[in-house]
Design a protein around this motif. Structure first.
Motif, PDB file in Angstrom:
ATOM      1  N   PRO A  23       0.777  -1.590   0.143  1.00  0.00           N
ATOM      2  CA  PRO A  23      -0.219   0.071  -0.321  1.00  0.00           C
ATOM      3  C   PRO A  23       0.815   1.636  -0.213  1.00  0.00           C
ATOM      4  N   LYS A  24       2.231   1.331   1.098  1.00  0.00           N
ATOM      5  CA  LYS A  24       3.179   2.897   0.952  1.00  0.00           C
ATOM      6  C   LYS A  24       3.766   1.990  -0.101  1.00  0.00           C
ATOM      7  N   TYR A  25       3.957   2.005  -1.141  1.00  0.00           N
ATOM      8  CA  TYR A  25       4.664   1.614  -2.400  1.00  0.00           C
ATOM      9  C   TYR A  25       4.503   2.820  -3.339  1.00  0.00           C
TER      10      TYR A  25
ATOM     11  N   ARG B 245       3.670   5.092  -5.527  1.00  0.00           N
ATOM     12  CA  ARG B 245       2.705   5.056  -7.092  1.00  0.00           C
ATOM     13  C   ARG B 245       2.847   6.478  -8.320  1.00  0.00           C
TER      14      ARG B 245
ATOM     15  N   GLY C 295       5.675   8.772  -6.081  1.00  0.00           N
ATOM     16  CA  GLY C 295       5.585   8.986  -5.076  1.00  0.00           C
ATOM     17  C   GLY C 295       6.051  10.713  -4.598  1.00  0.00           C
TER      18      GLY C 295
END
Length: 267
Positions: free
Chosen positions: A82-84, A86, A119
Motif C-alpha cells: 500500500p505504501k509503495y 505510485r 511518490g
C-alpha cells in the motif's frame, strides 16, 4: 668518378620488406584501437552482439556481470504494498529533436515541463525511443514494438516508462507525426520546432503497470534504473509498424535473469 654499388643481399631485402610491412600493420592496428576506444561499436547480432557487449569496451562490464539487468520476462508479479510509491504522469505538448542513433530512433525532449512523479520523487522526461520487437516479455511473449520513455531526477537517477504497441485496426496519430519526421541517415539530428507532440497520446488509457529495479537495455547497461511497464498495449497500424521497422528491426536485447528481484504489480 663513379663508385660501384655492392649487390643487395636478397635475404636482407626480404627482411627489410617484412619489417616495413609489419610496422605498417602495427600502425594500422593502433589507429583502429584508438578509433574503437573513442567510438565503441556494438550491435544486436554477431561478434559485437549482446553476448559480447562487455568485450567491446571496458565500460560495458555491467552487461555481463550485472545482477539487476533489463529487460526481463514479467510473470508471477506480487501486489505492490500500500505504501509503495505510485506513478503520476504529467506530460505537456512539446517540440522534439530526432536522432537516428544507429541502434534506434530517438526523440529527445527539448526544454519542457514534461515529467513523472513516483511518490514524492520527480523525474523529467529526457527522451524516448523504439524497439521492435518489444524488449519486455510478458509471460514469454514480446509485443510488436515498444517505446521507452527515459526520465531523470535531480540526482541523476533514471526511471523508464515502457509502452507496448501491437497491430490493430487504427493508426496512432501521434506516432504518425513522428514517422513523417525521422531522418534516414544515422547520426543526423533534426529538430521538430514546427511540429508539437503530445507524448500522452502514445501512452495507454489504462495505467496499470509492473515495476522493478533494472538497468539500461543497451551498453553500458548501467543499473539502478526504475522500470515502469504498462500492462495495456497501444494500437498502431501494420503500415506504421513496417515504417518503423524500415529503420530498425530486431533491436531487442535478450531476457536477463531476475537474480532474486521482485516484480510488483500496481493496478
Amino acid at each position: 668518378m663513379s663508385t660501384l654499388r655492392k649487390p643487395l643481399n636478397p635475404e636482407h631485402f626480404i627482411m627489410n620488406l617484412v619489417n616495413t610491412f609489419s610496422s605498417a600493420l602495427l600502425l594500422a592496428a593502433s589507429i583502429t584501437a584508438v578509433s574503437a576506444d573513442e567510438h565503441p561499436v556494438w550491435t544486436y547480432t554477431g561478434e559485437h552482439g549482446p553476448a559480447h557487449w562487455s568485450a567491446v569496451d571496458h565500460g560495458f562490464a555491467a552487461c555481463e556481470i550485472g545482477r539487476h539487468e533489463s529487460p526481463i520476462n514479467i510473470e508471477n508479479a506480487k501486489p505492490a504494498p500500500p505504501k509503495y510509491p505510485r506513478l503520476a504522469v504529467s506530460y505537456k505538448t512539446l517540440p522534439l529533436d530526432i536522432l537516428n542513433t544507429g541502434h534506434a530512433i530517438q526523440f529527445q525532449a527539448q526544454a519542457s515541463d514534461s515529467k513523472i512523479l513516483l511518490g514524492k520523487g520527480e523525474y523529467q522526461l529526457q527522451q524516448f525511443h523504439f524497439h521492435s520487437p518489444g524488449e519486455e516479455r510478458f509471460g514469454g511473449k514480446s509485443s510488436d514494438m515498444d517505446a521507452h520513455f527515459v526520465h531523470k531526477n535531480s540526482k541523476g537517477q533514471l526511471a523508464v516508462l515502457a509502452v507496448q504497441f501491437n497491430i490493430g485496426m487504427h493508426p496512432n496519430r501521434e506516432l504518425q507525426k513522428l514517422l513523417e519526421q525521422i531522418p534516414a541517415e544515422p547520426g543526423k539530428e533534426q529538430k521538430m520546432d514546427n511540429v508539437r507532440i503530445d507524448p500522452t497520446a502514445l501512452l495507454p488509457r489504462k495505467r496499470g503497470y509492473y515495476t522493478y529495479d533494472g538497468s539500461l537495455t543497451t551498453p553500458p547497461c548501467s543499473e539502478g534504473v526504475t522500470w515502469i511497464e504498462f500492462k495495456q498495449a497501444v494500437e498502431i497500424s501494420q503500415d506504421q509498424l513496417e515504417a518503423m521497422q524500415n529503420y530498425y528491426r530486431g533491436n531487442q536485447r535478450p531476457v536477463q535473469p531476475l537474480n532474486g528481484r521482485v516484480v510488483y504489480e500496481v493496478k
